[in-house]
Design an enzyme around this catalytic site. Structure first.
Site, mmCIF file in Angstrom:
data_model
loop_
_atom_site.group_PDB
_atom_site.id
_atom_site.type_symbol
_atom_site.label_atom_id
_atom_site.label_comp_id
_atom_site.label_asym_id
_atom_site.label_seq_id
_atom_site.Cartn_x
_atom_site.Cartn_y
_atom_site.Cartn_z
ATOM 1 N N ASP A 86 0.862 -1.182 -0.263
ATOM 2 C CA ASP A 86 -0.203 0.212 0.035
ATOM 3 C C ASP A 86 1.213 1.523 -0.288
ATOM 4 O O ASP A 86 0.860 2.427 -0.008
ATOM 5 C CB ASP A 86 -0.930 0.029 1.110
ATOM 6 C CG ASP A 86 -1.823 -1.231 0.814
ATOM 7 O OD1 ASP A 86 -2.010 -1.738 0.605
ATOM 8 O OD2 ASP A 86 -3.522 -0.686 1.669
ATOM 9 N N CYS B 15 0.956 -8.337 4.994
ATOM 10 C CA CYS B 15 0.758 -7.389 4.887
ATOM 11 C C CYS B 15 -1.426 -6.981 3.884
ATOM 12 O O CYS B 15 -2.525 -7.907 4.492
ATOM 13 C CB CYS B 15 1.481 -6.560 3.501
ATOM 14 S SG CYS B 15 3.063 -6.673 4.019
ATOM 15 N N LYS C 140 -4.128 -5.989 2.832
ATOM 16 C CA LYS C 140 -5.540 -6.961 2.050
ATOM 17 C C LYS C 140 -4.516 -7.884 1.923
ATOM 18 O O LYS C 140 -5.839 -9.396 1.702
ATOM 19 C CB LYS C 140 -5.768 -6.419 0.381
ATOM 20 C CG LYS C 140 -5.433 -4.595 0.552
ATOM 21 C CD LYS C 140 -6.077 -4.241 1.624
ATOM 22 C CE LYS C 140 -6.543 -2.371 1.790
ATOM 23 N NZ LYS C 140 -5.204 -2.269 2.336
ATOM 24 N N CYS D 214 4.644 -2.647 8.074
ATOM 25 C CA CYS D 214 4.841 -1.866 9.045
ATOM 26 C C CYS D 214 5.024 -1.371 10.186
ATOM 27 O O CYS D 214 4.113 -1.935 10.370
ATOM 28 C CB CYS D 214 5.210 -0.261 8.072
ATOM 29 S SG CYS D 214 5.058 -0.001 6.180
ATOM 30 N N GLU E 213 -6.866 4.367 -0.388
ATOM 31 C CA GLU E 213 -6.682 4.889 1.055
ATOM 32 C C GLU E 213 -5.627 7.034 0.930
ATOM 33 O O GLU E 213 -5.344 7.193 -0.123
ATOM 34 C CB GLU E 213 -5.457 4.546 1.450
ATOM 35 C CG GLU E 213 -5.680 3.124 2.288
ATOM 36 C CD GLU E 213 -4.532 2.200 2.575
ATOM 37 O OE1 GLU E 213 -5.212 1.445 3.820
ATOM 38 O OE2 GLU E 213 -3.400 2.898 2.825
ATOM 39 N N SER F 220 -5.409 5.296 5.335
ATOM 40 C CA SER F 220 -4.149 4.096 6.205
ATOM 41 C C SER F 220 -4.049 4.038 7.800
ATOM 42 O O SER F 220 -4.595 4.387 8.273
ATOM 43 C CB SER F 220 -3.083 4.554 5.314
ATOM 44 O OG SER F 220 -2.113 4.009 6.107
#
Length: 553
Positions: free
Chosen positions: A78, A119, A121, A192, A443, A469
């Protein structure tokens, strides 16, 4: 075994010949065949190491007497997709992942599955597939990235990186300052490092019972992550032997537990899209409105980035998801009788868990907030609801009224924000970015980060039929339903209209008379679709509204 369909008897001799072509031996074919669904690729930092995780899972399967066979699942980063047309392809991959995994698993008649995602999705997509396929399944994710560290010793992360761009446009930092964040914000592989969507979903995979303890929090570079992968590979063999399936685990009570943990952790608002979609595949209905009921009873115990200055590695050291759940049991907020992939109940799993750091995981009696991290707002601007991460909203913005600044795309809004055209008190409205109108429900991290980075985070609200996000903070209200492209009231807002937001009261109102709104509605014309060909065009025709989880109907 399911795999008998492809390996037993004379009628399946052609099938066996193709399995022999893979180099499989008779001994391997006599064992349960376990599909390892690996999301490894070389473009997503959260997935660049999943080849190592998948190999460790395979080692565990072999150690426990199974035959592992790997096949792929896609994943979008993303962060890399942010701010351009690529973000339209993020949410939509959730359904591609579920569909393609269903096709592979059933076509090849695996006896069990180990999902190796990480991550945003990818995790919900594979949870949707697990519920749909309903053979013994367990998850082992890739784990979170370590926090970065700036030259002055401060820790940092991706949300700070995006906010630095806003600070640059406000002339608060220079090119060298931006480059410092570029080099230091994301120091390792992994999802992240804050409580963003990927880590939220990986934590909730534990909470719902589909992963072993530590799955949501053990940092990606740690050797403990490899050990977890091996144990996961071993555990799938027990699930196959005992025939424990996702339908035994992903029950209404388990989803209620997940939503409760969601509130306590302060997860991403994207969970309000993903949990209903996963529940739909499990034949469980999650009412959008139940979020406020659960939030009203559930204290917010964690303030990880972007809500605070702690990170996933801190949550792991403090005891992880199970320590949070153990705190919640003090208020009898969880149904701990539910079955999990350990083969034990959640009560048994939590028996030896404890909170090792009450500064990171606040005790049940002394939370950051008495209510949960997410709130659903309703009113004439969002009759079917919208979502805000209230744990990341400044106290001064919990109630806000201001003039609408209206934009029909993210790009229009970001240009005005960067040019200094947004003033304290404004309410930025970004529409035609919903599931149908986007299409793909992008997002809005760039505009929200720009607002915060330019020093407007405690004076400007942002409302959109798109989404945010998990790295977004501030009075950012998304998932407005119905969306503009479906004729929702957000499409009727005009520049300068007053909008009133009251997060504690769960209301959002466009301060325009009903007569005026009806007059505008008669003149409203739906814009031409932004995308008319390919997967996005098909998606736009099938997707439901955000309050239903943006599922394909």
């Amino acid at each position: 075994m399911n795999s008998d369909q492809i390996k037993i008897g004379v009628d399946r001799a052609p099938n066996r010949s193709l399995l022999y072509a893979l180099g499989l031996t008779e001994e391997e074919l006599n064992r349960p065949i376990i599909g390892i669904v690996s999301s490894y690729n070389e473009i997503v930092p959260g997935h660049m190491h999943l080849d190592k995780i998948a190999e460790a899972v395979k080692a565990g399967v072999r150690a426990a007497g199974g035959t592992p066979i790997l096949f792929p699942a896609i994943a979008v980063c993303d962060g890399i997709a942010m701010g351009h047309i690529g973000m339209k392809y993020s949410l939509v991959t959730r359904d591609l992942i579920a569909d393609s995994t269903e096709a592979m698993a059933i076509a090849h008649q695996f006896d069990g599955l180990v999902m190796v995602p990480n991550c945003d999705k990818n995790v919900p997509g594979l949870l949707m597939a697990a519920a749909r396929i309903n053979i013994p399944t367990i998850f082992c994710s890739g784990g979170p990235m370590l926090a970065g560290r700036l030259p002055d010793g401060r820790r940092t992360c991706l949300s700070h990186m995006f906010e630095a761009v806003g600070a640059y446009h406000a002339h608060k930092i220079d090119d060298e300052g931006v480059q410092t964040y570029v080099e230091d914000a994301c120091p390792s592989c992994g999802s992240c490092s804050g409580m963003y969507t990927a880590n939220s979903m990986n934590c909730l995979t534990e909470a719902i019972g589909m992963a072993l303890p530590g799955n949501g929090t053990i940092p990606a570079p740690f050797s403990a992550r490899i050990r977890l992968a091996k144990k996961t590979g071993m555990q799938i063999m027990k699930l196959v032997e005992q025939n424990i399936r996702p339908s035994d685990i992903m029950t209404p009570a388990a989803f209620h537990n997940a939503e409760t943990v969601d509130m306590a952790l302060g997860c991403s608002t994207n969970t309000m899209l993903h949990l209903p979609a996963i529940a739909h595949e499990a034949h469980v209905t999650i009412d959008f409105d139940i979020a406020n009921e659960i939030s009203g009873k559930t204290p917010n115990l964690c303030h990880l980035a972007p809500a605070g200055d702690t990170f996933m590695e801190d949550l792991d050291a403090a005891g992880g998801v199970y320590a949070v759940m153990k705190e919640l049991t003090k208020g009898n907020l969880l149904d701990t009788s539910v079955m999990t992939v350990t083969g034990k109940t959640m009560e048994e799993n939590l028996a030896n868990s404890h909170n090792r750091n009450p500064e990171i995981i606040r005790p049940y009696e002394d939370p950051f907030m008495r209510t949960g991290g997410i709130a659903v707002l309703k009113g004439n601007l969002a009759p079917d609801g919208c979502v805000v991460k209230q744990a990341a909203v400044a106290p001064s913005m919990m109630k806000h009224e201001g003039p609408a600044r209206v934009f029909d795309s993210e790009e229009e809004a970001i240009r005005v924000i960067y040019d200094g055209g947004i003033n304290p008190g404004d309410v930025v409205v970004i529409r035609y970015e919903g599931p149908k109108g986007g299409p793909g429900m992008r997002e809005m991290l760039n505009p929200t980060s720009a607002i915060v980075g330019m020093g407007l985070g405690e004076s400007v609200a942002l409302i959109t039929d798109g989404r945010f996000s998990g790295a977004t903070r501030g009075a950012s209200i998304g998932h407005v339903s119905p969306e503009a492209a479906s004729g929702g009231p957000i499409g009727l807002v005009q520049e300068g209209d007053r909008i009133a937001i009251d997060i504690p009261a769960h209301t959002i109102e466009l301060l325009v008379s009903n007569e005026e709104l009806e007059s505008r509605r008669k003149e409203w014309v739906c814009p031409e679709p932004k995308v008319k060909t390919g997967y996005l065009a098909r998606y736009a025709k099938l997707v439901s509204s955000a309050d239903k989880g943006a599922i394909l109907e």
